[in-house]
Design a protein around this motif. Sequence first.
Motif, PDB file in Angstrom:
ATOM      1  N   GLY A 179       0.841  -1.195   0.000  1.00  0.00           N
ATOM      2  CA  GLY A 179       0.000   0.000   0.000  1.00  0.00           C
ATOM      3  C   GLY A 179       0.873   1.241   0.000  1.00  0.00           C
ATOM      4  N   ALA A 180       0.428   2.286  -0.664  1.00  0.00           N
ATOM      5  CA  ALA A 180       1.233   3.503  -0.730  1.00  0.00           C
ATOM      6  C   ALA A 180       0.346   4.709  -0.997  1.00  0.00           C
ATOM      7  N   LEU A 181       0.827   5.871  -0.562  1.00  0.00           N
ATOM      8  CA  LEU A 181       0.192   7.118  -0.947  1.00  0.00           C
ATOM      9  C   LEU A 181       0.349   7.303  -2.452  1.00  0.00           C
ATOM     10  N   GLU A 182      -0.573   8.008  -3.065  1.00  0.00           N
ATOM     11  CA  GLU A 182      -0.557   8.157  -4.518  1.00  0.00           C
ATOM     12  C   GLU A 182       0.753   8.750  -5.028  1.00  0.00           C
ATOM     13  N   THR A 183       1.228   9.813  -4.372  1.00  0.00           N
ATOM     14  CA  THR A 183       2.450  10.461  -4.849  1.00  0.00           C
ATOM     15  C   THR A 183       3.659   9.552  -4.703  1.00  0.00           C
ATOM     16  N   ILE A 184       3.714   8.800  -3.620  1.00  0.00           N
ATOM     17  CA  ILE A 184       4.834   7.877  -3.417  1.00  0.00           C
ATOM     18  C   ILE A 184       4.792   6.761  -4.450  1.00  0.00           C
ATOM     19  N   ALA A 185       3.597   6.232  -4.701  1.00  0.00           N
ATOM     20  CA  ALA A 185       3.463   5.133  -5.653  1.00  0.00           C
ATOM     21  C   ALA A 185       3.878   5.548  -7.059  1.00  0.00           C
ATOM     22  N   SER A 186       3.559   6.776  -7.444  1.00  0.00           N
ATOM     23  CA  SER A 186       3.846   7.200  -8.809  1.00  0.00           C
ATOM     24  C   SER A 186       5.261   7.725  -8.996  1.00  0.00           C
ATOM     25  N   ALA A 187       5.838   8.352  -7.965  1.00  0.00           N
ATOM     26  CA  ALA A 187       7.133   9.012  -8.139  1.00  0.00           C
ATOM     27  C   ALA A 187       8.294   8.294  -7.460  1.00  0.00           C
ATOM     28  N   LYS A 188       8.041   7.544  -6.419  1.00  0.00           N
ATOM     29  CA  LYS A 188       9.133   6.935  -5.659  1.00  0.00           C
ATOM     30  C   LYS A 188       9.296   5.423  -5.883  1.00  0.00           C
ATOM     31  N   LEU A 189       8.203   4.715  -6.109  1.00  0.00           N
ATOM     32  CA  LEU A 189       8.275   3.260  -6.100  1.00  0.00           C
ATOM     33  C   LEU A 189       8.621   2.586  -7.425  1.00  0.00           C
ATOM     34  N   PRO A 190       8.257   3.139  -8.584  1.00  0.00           N
ATOM     35  CA  PRO A 190       8.428   2.368  -9.823  1.00  0.00           C
ATOM     36  C   PRO A 190       9.821   1.797 -10.046  1.00  0.00           C
ATOM     37  N   GLN A 191      10.858   2.626  -9.920  1.00  0.00           N
ATOM     38  CA  GLN A 191      12.207   2.143 -10.186  1.00  0.00           C
ATOM     39  C   GLN A 191      12.624   1.092  -9.166  1.00  0.00           C
ATOM     40  N   TRP A 192      12.284   1.330  -7.915  1.00  0.00           N
ATOM     41  CA  TRP A 192      12.640   0.375  -6.851  1.00  0.00           C
ATOM     42  C   TRP A 192      11.927  -0.963  -7.058  1.00  0.00           C
ATOM     43  N   LEU A 193      10.626  -0.904  -7.360  1.00  0.00           N
ATOM     44  CA  LEU A 193       9.862  -2.130  -7.547  1.00  0.00           C
ATOM     45  C   LEU A 193      10.315  -2.889  -8.793  1.00  0.00           C
ATOM     46  N   ALA A 194      10.712  -2.147  -9.832  1.00  0.00           N
ATOM     47  CA  ALA A 194      11.213  -2.815 -11.045  1.00  0.00           C
ATOM     48  C   ALA A 194      12.482  -3.599 -10.735  1.00  0.00           C
ATOM     49  N   GLY A 195      13.370  -3.001  -9.936  1.00  0.00           N
ATOM     50  CA  GLY A 195      14.589  -3.709  -9.549  1.00  0.00           C
ATOM     51  C   GLY A 195      14.291  -4.920  -8.694  1.00  0.00           C
ATOM     52  N   GLY A 199      -3.874   4.427  -1.239  1.00  0.00           N
ATOM     53  CA  GLY A 199      -4.786   4.841  -0.180  1.00  0.00           C
ATOM     54  C   GLY A 199      -4.259   6.055   0.552  1.00  0.00           C
ATOM     55  N   SER A 200      -5.100   6.614   1.400  1.00  0.00           N
ATOM     56  CA  SER A 200      -4.682   7.728   2.240  1.00  0.00           C
ATOM     57  C   SER A 200      -3.860   7.196   3.403  1.00  0.00           C
ATOM     58  N   SER A 201      -3.253   8.097   4.177  1.00  0.00           N
ATOM     59  CA  SER A 201      -2.424   7.670   5.312  1.00  0.00           C
ATOM     60  C   SER A 201      -3.225   6.830   6.296  1.00  0.00           C
ATOM     61  N   GLY A 202      -4.421   7.307   6.643  1.00  0.00           N
ATOM     62  CA  GLY A 202      -5.251   6.566   7.593  1.00  0.00           C
ATOM     63  C   GLY A 202      -5.706   5.232   7.052  1.00  0.00           C
ATOM     64  N   GLU A 203      -6.068   5.192   5.780  1.00  0.00           N
ATOM     65  CA  GLU A 203      -6.502   3.936   5.170  1.00  0.00           C
ATOM     66  C   GLU A 203      -5.382   2.911   5.170  1.00  0.00           C
ATOM     67  N   LEU A 204      -4.171   3.344   4.897  1.00  0.00           N
ATOM     68  CA  LEU A 204      -3.047   2.404   4.853  1.00  0.00           C
ATOM     69  C   LEU A 204      -2.807   1.764   6.217  1.00  0.00           C
ATOM     70  N   LEU A 205      -2.876   2.554   7.288  1.00  0.00           N
ATOM     71  CA  LEU A 205      -2.669   1.990   8.623  1.00  0.00           C
ATOM     72  C   LEU A 205      -3.783   1.013   8.977  1.00  0.00           C
ATOM     73  N   ARG A 206      -5.028   1.368   8.623  1.00  0.00           N
ATOM     74  CA  ARG A 206      -6.147   0.465   8.914  1.00  0.00           C
ATOM     75  C   ARG A 206      -5.988  -0.837   8.145  1.00  0.00           C
ATOM     76  N   GLN A 207      -5.591  -0.750   6.875  1.00  0.00           N
ATOM     77  CA  GLN A 207      -5.428  -1.952   6.075  1.00  0.00           C
ATOM     78  C   GLN A 207      -4.292  -2.827   6.588  1.00  0.00           C
ATOM     79  N   LEU A 208      -3.244  -2.204   7.132  1.00  0.00           N
ATOM     80  CA  LEU A 208      -2.161  -2.986   7.727  1.00  0.00           C
ATOM     81  C   LEU A 208      -2.657  -3.762   8.939  1.00  0.00           C
ATOM     82  N   VAL A 209      -3.357  -3.071   9.829  1.00  0.00           N
ATOM     83  CA  VAL A 209      -3.855  -3.711  11.045  1.00  0.00           C
ATOM     84  C   VAL A 209      -4.841  -4.824  10.703  1.00  0.00           C
TER      85      VAL A 209
END
Length: 308
Positions: free
Chosen positions: A96-112, A127-137
């Motif tokens: 799970g990730a925030l939209e900006t992180i998923a689009s700008a930070k993760l692609p290169q890392w996940l590809a590797g 998801g939003s910050s709160g949604e991500l924590l709820r989904q983790l729990v």
Amino acid sequence: MLSRSLKTFLTVARTLNFTRAAEEVHLAQSSVSDQIQALETELGVGLFTRSRLGLELTPAGKVLQPYAEELTQLADEARAAMSAIAAHPAGSVTIGALETIASAKLPQWLAGFSRKHPEITLTIKIGSSGELLRQLVDGDIDVAFRFDQPDLDERLARRAIATAPLVIIGSPDNRSALPGDLAAFAGARFIVTEVGCVYRRLFDEAFAQAGLARPSPAAEVGSIAMIVRLVASGAGLGLVPRFAVTEALERGEVADAPWPGPPPSLSMIWRRRRIQPAALKHVLAASDSFEPVRSAGVRPRHAIPSPS
């Protein structure tokens, strides 16, 4: 008691609403009611009652809640243990990730990561910050990428992997609005993120700590990309992570100035377990190779002094 029924009970106990609980566990409301009734019949006690204030836990329900949390966690750990016994890294990991992180930070890392572990299937959820924590729990995702917070649930573990400097952005035609200290922005129009977002919290806290009246938002927007477009069109100023506007800055669509104060920390967060699934272990270990996205030589055009 089936772990599925206990998970449904915990969702109803948290939301205190059968309709919202049904949406979260992806069941019909009647199925949720049937599971709760079956659990009450098995235990011989009522777990919920209705009052003028709405749905409430009974005393028995309040006693069951921590046991249900522990039992569902043990069930998850048992499944993880069976996966570990297989001694095979194949499996799946839901990220799970925030939209900006998923689009700008993760692609290169996940590809590797995928090149190194082609046998592991990755699923990405936004998801939003709160949604991500709820989904983790709740166990709906295995690991989350979001900005750190001081009051993290003790059931969760975290690892800081990067920092994300913030900038104030304005339209290129309105560069003169960018220089100055926070006091100069008292009458400015800001396009802000929604309450609960880390950028909105830092925005509100900065003005409060400086003893300044917080600017009235011109609009609240849930998408950083939309904020950039609105700012570029001259609708107002925005506070955004710099990595999210690198390309817009290079194209000259917006101008930027650094935001005073320390940048938020980007963290990887996951549930504490006695035994982690083998596939998730590989994802967590790969955080050492996470490289923050750099700004390709774009430099801030203006500086905003920190409030004294």
